[in-house]
Design a protein around this motif. Structure first.
Motif, PDB file in Angstrom:
ATOM      1  N   VAL A  12      40.310  80.565  41.368  1.00 55.69           N
ATOM      2  CA  VAL A  12      39.001  80.144  41.851  1.00 55.69           C
ATOM      3  C   VAL A  12      38.295  81.338  42.485  1.00 55.69           C
ATOM      4  CG1 VAL A  12      39.698  77.762  42.247  1.00 55.69           C
ATOM      5  CG2 VAL A  12      39.842  79.413  44.108  1.00 55.69           C
ATOM      6  N   GLN A  13      36.992  81.216  42.609  1.00 59.60           N
ATOM      7  CA  GLN A  13      36.219  82.265  43.259  1.00 59.60           C
ATOM      8  C   GLN A  13      36.306  82.137  44.781  1.00 59.60           C
ATOM      9  OE1 GLN A  13      32.238  81.946  41.596  1.00 59.60           O
ATOM     10  NE2 GLN A  13      32.702  83.594  40.148  1.00 59.60           N
ATOM     11  N   GLY A  16      35.634  79.025  47.301  1.00 57.76           N
ATOM     12  CA  GLY A  16      35.974  77.777  46.639  1.00 57.76           C
ATOM     13  C   GLY A  16      37.118  77.046  47.320  1.00 57.76           C
ATOM     14  N   SER A  17      37.553  75.967  46.670  1.00 59.11           N
ATOM     15  CA  SER A  17      38.600  75.106  47.218  1.00 59.11           C
ATOM     16  C   SER A  17      39.649  74.791  46.167  1.00 59.11           C
ATOM     17  CB  SER A  17      38.005  73.788  47.724  1.00 59.11           C
ATOM     18  OG  SER A  17      37.088  73.993  48.769  1.00 59.11           O
ATOM     19  N   ASN A  84      40.246  75.229  51.710  1.00 59.26           N
ATOM     20  CA  ASN A  84      38.814  75.427  51.607  1.00 59.26           C
ATOM     21  C   ASN A  84      38.438  76.849  52.030  1.00 59.26           C
ATOM     22  OD1 ASN A  84      38.532  72.674  50.920  1.00 59.26           O
ATOM     23  ND2 ASN A  84      38.321  72.090  53.073  1.00 59.26           N
ATOM     24  N   SER A  85      37.236  77.243  51.690  1.00 61.22           N
ATOM     25  CA  SER A  85      36.730  78.572  52.061  1.00 61.22           C
ATOM     26  C   SER A  85      37.739  79.655  51.709  1.00 61.22           C
ATOM     27  CB  SER A  85      36.407  78.618  53.562  1.00 61.22           C
ATOM     28  OG  SER A  85      35.473  77.619  53.900  1.00 61.22           O
TER      29      SER A  85
END
Length: 123
Positions: A12-13, A16-17, A84-85
């Motif tokens: 993921v970038q 993202g989560s 998250n984050s």
């Protein structure tokens, strides 16, 4: 004997989560404290989060506090790690682990480990 199988890793970038899952079988799940650790290339395995056997207590490393949440569903014999984050420095293989008794952050207190799931965060 306890078997732990992680899933949910991926690419993921940053920002993202992801949600990791760990399905357990063997020792009664509700008797076990559960933890997540991670290991980046060239680094030692490090503690990420842990949850008590009834889910009333949770510990987090300073590096993930406020971004990650550990939870468990004893009816499904599953523990989760909501991330998250996400940051590039979160890139690692994430391992689920089981310990008898009280919640713990100590690596050597965990007696069963999953095979790991790769999490890669792109910048």
């Amino acid at each position: 004997q306890v078997q732990l199988v992680e899933s949910g890793g991926g690419l993921v970038q940053a920002g993202g989560s992801l949600r990791l899952s760990c399905a357990a079988s063997g020792r009664p799940f509700s008797w076990s404290s559960m933890g997540w650790f991670r290991q980046a290339p060239g680094k030692e395995r490090e503690f990420v989060a842990a949850i008590s056997w009834i889910g009333g207590s949770a510990y987090y490393s300073d590096s993930v506090k406020g971004r990650f949440t550990i939870s468990r569903d004893n009816a499904k014999n599953t523990v989760y790690l909501q991330m998250n984050s996400l940051k590039p420095e979160d890139t690692a293989v994430y391992y689920c682990a089981s310990a008898r008794g009280a919640i713990t952050q100590v690596y050597h207190n965990y007696d069963y480990w999953g095979q790991g799931t790769q999490v890669t965060i792109s910048s």
